[in-house]
Design a protein around this motif. Structure first.
Motif, PDB file in Angstrom:
ATOM      1  N   PRO A   1       0.838  -1.207   0.000  1.00 42.64           N
ATOM      2  CA  PRO A   1       0.000   0.000   0.000  1.00 42.64           C
ATOM      3  C   PRO A   1       0.868   1.250   0.000  1.00 42.64           C
ATOM      4  O   PRO A   1       2.086   1.199   0.220  1.00 42.64           O
ATOM      5  CB  PRO A   1      -0.827  -0.141   1.280  1.00 42.64           C
ATOM      6  CG  PRO A   1      -0.036  -1.046   2.156  1.00 42.64           C
ATOM      7  CD  PRO A   1       0.684  -1.994   1.241  1.00 42.64           C
ATOM      8  N   TRP A   2       0.226   2.390  -0.212  1.00 43.12           N
ATOM      9  CA  TRP A   2       0.972   3.639  -0.367  1.00 43.12           C
ATOM     10  C   TRP A   2       1.807   3.973   0.866  1.00 43.12           C
ATOM     11  O   TRP A   2       2.955   4.421   0.753  1.00 43.12           O
ATOM     12  CB  TRP A   2       0.005   4.791  -0.661  1.00 43.12           C
ATOM     13  CG  TRP A   2      -0.488   4.808  -2.080  1.00 43.12           C
ATOM     14  CD1 TRP A   2      -1.732   4.496  -2.523  1.00 43.12           C
ATOM     15  CD2 TRP A   2       0.270   5.173  -3.231  1.00 43.12           C
ATOM     16  NE1 TRP A   2      -1.799   4.622  -3.878  1.00 43.12           N
ATOM     17  CE2 TRP A   2      -0.591   5.054  -4.349  1.00 43.12           C
ATOM     18  CE3 TRP A   2       1.591   5.593  -3.433  1.00 43.12           C
ATOM     19  CZ2 TRP A   2      -0.174   5.327  -5.654  1.00 43.12           C
ATOM     20  CZ3 TRP A   2       2.001   5.866  -4.728  1.00 43.12           C
ATOM     21  CH2 TRP A   2       1.128   5.743  -5.818  1.00 43.12           C
ATOM     22  N   GLY A   3       1.265   3.773   2.043  1.00 43.47           N
ATOM     23  CA  GLY A   3       1.999   4.126   3.258  1.00 43.47           C
ATOM     24  C   GLY A   3       3.276   3.342   3.428  1.00 43.47           C
ATOM     25  O   GLY A   3       4.358   3.896   3.693  1.00 43.47           O
ATOM     26  N   LYS A   4       3.203   2.034   3.268  1.00 48.03           N
ATOM     27  CA  LYS A   4       4.399   1.198   3.407  1.00 48.03           C
ATOM     28  C   LYS A   4       5.388   1.445   2.268  1.00 48.03           C
ATOM     29  O   LYS A   4       6.607   1.395   2.477  1.00 48.03           O
ATOM     30  CB  LYS A   4       4.001  -0.269   3.463  1.00 48.03           C
ATOM     31  CG  LYS A   4       3.256  -0.654   4.727  1.00 48.03           C
ATOM     32  CD  LYS A   4       2.987  -2.147   4.767  1.00 48.03           C
ATOM     33  CE  LYS A   4       2.300  -2.539   6.066  1.00 48.03           C
ATOM     34  NZ  LYS A   4       2.049  -4.001   6.139  1.00 48.03           N
ATOM     35  N   ALA A   5       4.881   1.688   1.078  1.00 44.57           N
ATOM     36  CA  ALA A   5       5.771   1.979  -0.041  1.00 44.57           C
ATOM     37  C   ALA A   5       6.546   3.271   0.184  1.00 44.57           C
ATOM     38  O   ALA A   5       7.748   3.362  -0.101  1.00 44.57           O
ATOM     39  CB  ALA A   5       4.971   2.054  -1.339  1.00 44.57           C
ATOM     40  N   ALA A   6       5.875   4.283   0.705  1.00 40.41           N
ATOM     41  CA  ALA A   6       6.567   5.538   1.013  1.00 40.41           C
ATOM     42  C   ALA A   6       7.596   5.345   2.116  1.00 40.41           C
ATOM     43  O   ALA A   6       8.683   5.935   2.087  1.00 40.41           O
ATOM     44  CB  ALA A   6       5.548   6.610   1.416  1.00 40.41           C
ATOM     45  N   GLY A   7       7.275   4.517   3.112  1.00 43.51           N
ATOM     46  CA  GLY A   7       8.238   4.240   4.165  1.00 43.51           C
ATOM     47  C   GLY A   7       9.472   3.514   3.657  1.00 43.51           C
ATOM     48  O   GLY A   7      10.594   3.778   4.102  1.00 43.51           O
ATOM     49  N   ALA A   8       9.286   2.590   2.705  1.00 46.86           N
ATOM     50  CA  ALA A   8      10.426   1.876   2.141  1.00 46.86           C
ATOM     51  C   ALA A   8      11.308   2.780   1.289  1.00 46.86           C
ATOM     52  O   ALA A   8      12.527   2.588   1.226  1.00 46.86           O
ATOM     53  CB  ALA A   8       9.935   0.686   1.315  1.00 46.86           C
ATOM     54  N   ALA A   9      10.718   3.763   0.624  1.00 48.00           N
ATOM     55  CA  ALA A   9      11.487   4.665  -0.225  1.00 48.00           C
ATOM     56  C   ALA A   9      12.024   5.878   0.522  1.00 48.00           C
ATOM     57  O   ALA A   9      12.807   6.658  -0.050  1.00 48.00           O
ATOM     58  CB  ALA A   9      10.617   5.145  -1.391  1.00 48.00           C
ATOM     59  N   ALA A  10      11.664   6.062   1.777  1.00 47.70           N
ATOM     60  CA  ALA A  10      12.019   7.285   2.508  1.00 47.70           C
ATOM     61  C   ALA A  10      13.523   7.416   2.708  1.00 47.70           C
ATOM     62  O   ALA A  10      14.078   8.514   2.575  1.00 47.70           O
ATOM     63  CB  ALA A  10      11.296   7.300   3.856  1.00 47.70           C
TER      64      ALA A  10
END
Length: 307
Positions: free
Chosen positions: A282-291
């Motif tokens: 999902p968007w939240g976890k994807a953003a956390g992985a790319a942060a």
């Protein structure tokens, strides 16, 4: 000898009713229940004019006895015992009064059909590996479709080529190293450019590996080859316009500043989309992985040149 297999003629076919009697004079029961005598039994009494009465079953086609084993239920042509059939275009289950909600509930119970590793809703669009031109153009034109297409393919050659070219452009586009390279001898400039190209290629691979590791920790299931390669392509190609403009304008120019922040935001969107599609997150976890990769690009490359 009679044609029915009995020498004494017993069991002959009655031409009036089409019923074959048993060899003995006693009735035989072949079925259980209250109507057992009606199926395959001998005559039970006399009919009109002294004729035997062969079959008198109660007319109860819709009763409880019709549902028992050995019995059948009669329906007229066109009738349905389970309700009216669904009209064309109606969802499955409409004839039972369930409607769209029943169809959604039934689909939710199909664990094979709705399984997603991290909650992705849209299906993947797999296909053959894209050519490097179509790959670079697709990252910006149709990012989700392109990342789906390249999910199971490695992109080492395009990623390595872009990383080397970005290293050369970074040496010439950054103000702190531009003057040193231009004013030095050819051998020193060549070694500086080659070292920068190799260094940025290794940095892109390391940052992509960090993004891959975080995505796996958050429940992603994508392969590491496509994650590392696509992360390097996204990180370097998004910053290339700023470096090209910095070759002709100073780093403190307002146009260079605005373009630098805009390309960093574009990198954040594309990198998050890539992690989401490749790792099915999902968007939240994807953003956390790319942060972490975005933060490293901001601190190590963007801020020193934009400050």
């Amino acid at each position: 000898m009679a044609g029915n297999g009995y020498e004494n003629g017993q069991g002959a076919v009655d031409p009036r009713q089409g019923w074959s009697a048993a060899p003995s004079g006693h009735p035989q029961q072949y079925g259980g229940g209250p109507y057992g005598a009606a199926y395959g039994s001998a005559p039970q009494g006399g009919g009109p004019a002294g004729e035997p009465e062969y079959f008198t079953a109660p007319q109860d086609p819709y009763g409880a006895a019709a549902d028992q084993a050995g019995h059948t239920r009669a329906f007229t042509l066109g009738d349905s015992p389970y309700g009216e059939p669904a009209a064309p275009g109606e969802p499955y289950g409409a004839e039972y009064g369930q409607g769209q909600g029943y169809e959604q509930e039934y689909a939710a119970q199909d664990n094979v059909a709705v399984y997603r590793a991290g909650g992705q809703s849209a299906p993947h669009v797999a296909g053959p590996r894209l050519h490097w031109k179509a790959l670079l153009a697709g990252i910006y034109r149709e990012p989700s479709r392109t990342f789906d297409r390249m999910r199971d393919h490695q992109v080492w050659l395009p990623a390595l080529t872009v990383s080397l070219l970005y290293g050369v452009l970074a040496v010439l586009g950054m103000g702190s190293t531009h003057d040193e390279v231009v004013n030095s001898t050819f051998s020193v400039a060549a070694w500086a450019i080659a070292g920068a190209a190799v260094g940025f290629a290794l940095a892109g691979a390391m940052l992509g590996a960090v993004t891959y590791g975080l995505a796996r920790q958050l429940g992603g299931d994508g392969p590491w080859q496509s994650t590392v390669g696509l992360a390097a392509l996204i990180g370097w190609t998004t910053d290339a316009p700023r470096l090209l403009l910095a070759l002709f304008l100073p780093g403190g120019n307002i146009v260079v500043q605005v373009l630098g922040w805009a390309t960093w935001l574009l990198c954040a969107v594309l990198l998050t989309t890539m992690v989401r599609r490749v790792h099915d997150l999902p968007w939240g976890k994807a953003a956390g992985a790319a942060a972490l990769q975005l933060l490293a690009l901001l601190v190590l490359i963007k801020l020193p040149t934009l400050g």
